[in-house]
Motif scaffolding. Structure first.
Motif, mmCIF file in Angstrom:
data_model
loop_
_atom_site.group_PDB
_atom_site.id
_atom_site.type_symbol
_atom_site.label_atom_id
_atom_site.label_comp_id
_atom_site.label_asym_id
_atom_site.label_seq_id
_atom_site.Cartn_x
_atom_site.Cartn_y
_atom_site.Cartn_z
ATOM 1 N N ILE A 1 19.052 -3.553 -7.371
ATOM 2 C CA ILE A 1 18.042 -3.604 -6.311
ATOM 3 C C ILE A 1 16.902 -2.608 -6.528
ATOM 4 O O ILE A 1 16.042 -2.450 -5.666
ATOM 5 C CB ILE A 1 18.684 -3.379 -4.934
ATOM 6 N N THR A 2 16.864 -1.980 -7.665
ATOM 7 C CA THR A 2 15.800 -1.010 -7.944
ATOM 8 C C THR A 2 14.410 -1.636 -7.864
ATOM 9 O O THR A 2 13.520 -1.045 -7.234
ATOM 10 C CB THR A 2 16.031 -0.364 -9.318
ATOM 11 N N PRO A 3 14.146 -2.797 -8.461
ATOM 12 C CA PRO A 3 12.807 -3.383 -8.323
ATOM 13 C C PRO A 3 12.440 -3.711 -6.875
ATOM 14 O O PRO A 3 11.287 -3.552 -6.469
ATOM 15 C CB PRO A 3 12.877 -4.665 -9.151
ATOM 16 N N MET A 4 13.434 -4.130 -6.104
ATOM 17 C CA MET A 4 13.162 -4.445 -4.708
ATOM 18 C C MET A 4 12.792 -3.171 -3.931
ATOM 19 O O MET A 4 11.877 -3.181 -3.101
ATOM 20 C CB MET A 4 14.381 -5.115 -4.064
ATOM 21 N N ILE A 5 13.448 -2.075 -4.212
ATOM 22 C CA ILE A 5 13.121 -0.804 -3.561
ATOM 23 C C ILE A 5 11.724 -0.360 -3.964
ATOM 24 O O ILE A 5 10.955 0.129 -3.135
ATOM 25 C CB ILE A 5 14.180 0.259 -3.916
ATOM 26 N N ASP A 6 11.361 -0.552 -5.225
ATOM 27 C CA ASP A 6 10.008 -0.213 -5.681
ATOM 28 C C ASP A 6 8.956 -1.005 -4.907
ATOM 29 O O ASP A 6 7.936 -0.460 -4.488
ATOM 30 C CB ASP A 6 9.858 -0.489 -7.177
ATOM 31 N N ILE A 7 9.202 -2.281 -4.723
ATOM 32 C CA ILE A 7 8.245 -3.130 -4.012
ATOM 33 C C ILE A 7 8.131 -2.693 -2.547
ATOM 34 O O ILE A 7 7.034 -2.644 -1.985
ATOM 35 C CB ILE A 7 8.643 -4.612 -4.124
ATOM 36 N N VAL A 8 9.245 -2.361 -1.930
ATOM 37 C CA VAL A 8 9.220 -1.912 -0.536
ATOM 38 C C VAL A 8 8.399 -0.635 -0.411
ATOM 39 O O VAL A 8 7.579 -0.493 0.508
ATOM 40 C CB VAL A 8 10.658 -1.708 -0.003
ATOM 41 N N PHE A 9 8.563 0.304 -1.330
ATOM 42 C CA PHE A 9 7.778 1.535 -1.281
ATOM 43 C C PHE A 9 6.298 1.255 -1.511
ATOM 44 O O PHE A 9 5.438 1.855 -0.865
ATOM 45 C CB PHE A 9 8.291 2.557 -2.295
ATOM 46 N N LEU A 10 5.963 0.361 -2.401
ATOM 47 C CA LEU A 10 4.566 0.017 -2.632
ATOM 48 C C LEU A 10 3.944 -0.623 -1.382
ATOM 49 O O LEU A 10 2.803 -0.328 -1.024
ATOM 50 C CB LEU A 10 4.429 -0.913 -3.830
ATOM 51 N N LEU A 11 4.676 -1.512 -0.732
ATOM 52 C CA LEU A 11 4.179 -2.119 0.506
ATOM 53 C C LEU A 11 3.997 -1.076 1.608
ATOM 54 O O LEU A 11 3.011 -1.104 2.350
ATOM 55 C CB LEU A 11 5.128 -3.216 0.978
ATOM 56 N N LEU A 12 4.926 -0.154 1.683
ATOM 57 C CA LEU A 12 4.828 0.909 2.675
ATOM 58 C C LEU A 12 3.576 1.756 2.443
ATOM 59 O O LEU A 12 2.822 2.041 3.373
ATOM 60 C CB LEU A 12 6.092 1.778 2.614
#
Length: 138
Positions: free
Chosen positions: A16-27
């Protein structure tokens, strides 16, 4: 003598590392966008008047302080500079003044000279969608 065997368990799972990266970028994106929209809205003492609380898309937000200074996105401008900004907005919208909406936020203690000059300038450039911001009483 061997007492225990080491068992290696292979678990199948999703990384889930890429998904966490995307969430941080959206934030980060949404925090940045919200700060930019707050920059356009200077802290002013707006007149209280019953009105609608609509948040329609605006092309330009002009703030007029108590002392008559015009502030756009944190920058102090003159009426001629506002005419230049409106000209750029017109160019961005294909030269159609009907697509440009301007919100004028005026401190209730300000005199009417600067707002009148702003509205005259906007009218001379063909801008007919000028909205005056008010504070809706609670």
């Amino acid at each position: 003598m061997r007492l225990s065997k080491k068992r290696v368990q292979h678990t199948k799972g999703m990384d889930i590392t890429p998904m966490i990266d995307i969430v941080f970028l959206l934030l980060i994106f949404f925090i940045t966008v919200s700060q930019v929209s707050e920059t356009n809205r200077e802290k002013l003492d707006l007149p209280e008047l019953k009105g609608a609380e609509d948040q329609k898309k605006t092309s330009l937000v002009l703030n007029v302080r108590q002392n008559g200074q015009i502030v756009v996105a944190g920058n102090e401008l003159e009426v001629a500079d506002v005419a230049f900004l409106v000209g750029k907005e017109l160019e961005a919208n294909g030269g159609d003044p009907g697509l440009v909406t301007v919100v004028v936020r005026i401190d209730q203690r300000a005199t009417c000279e600067v707002p009148n000059a702003l509205v005259k300038q906007l009218a001379s450039q063909g801008i007919s969608k000028v909205r005056l911001a008010v504070q809706v009483p609670k």
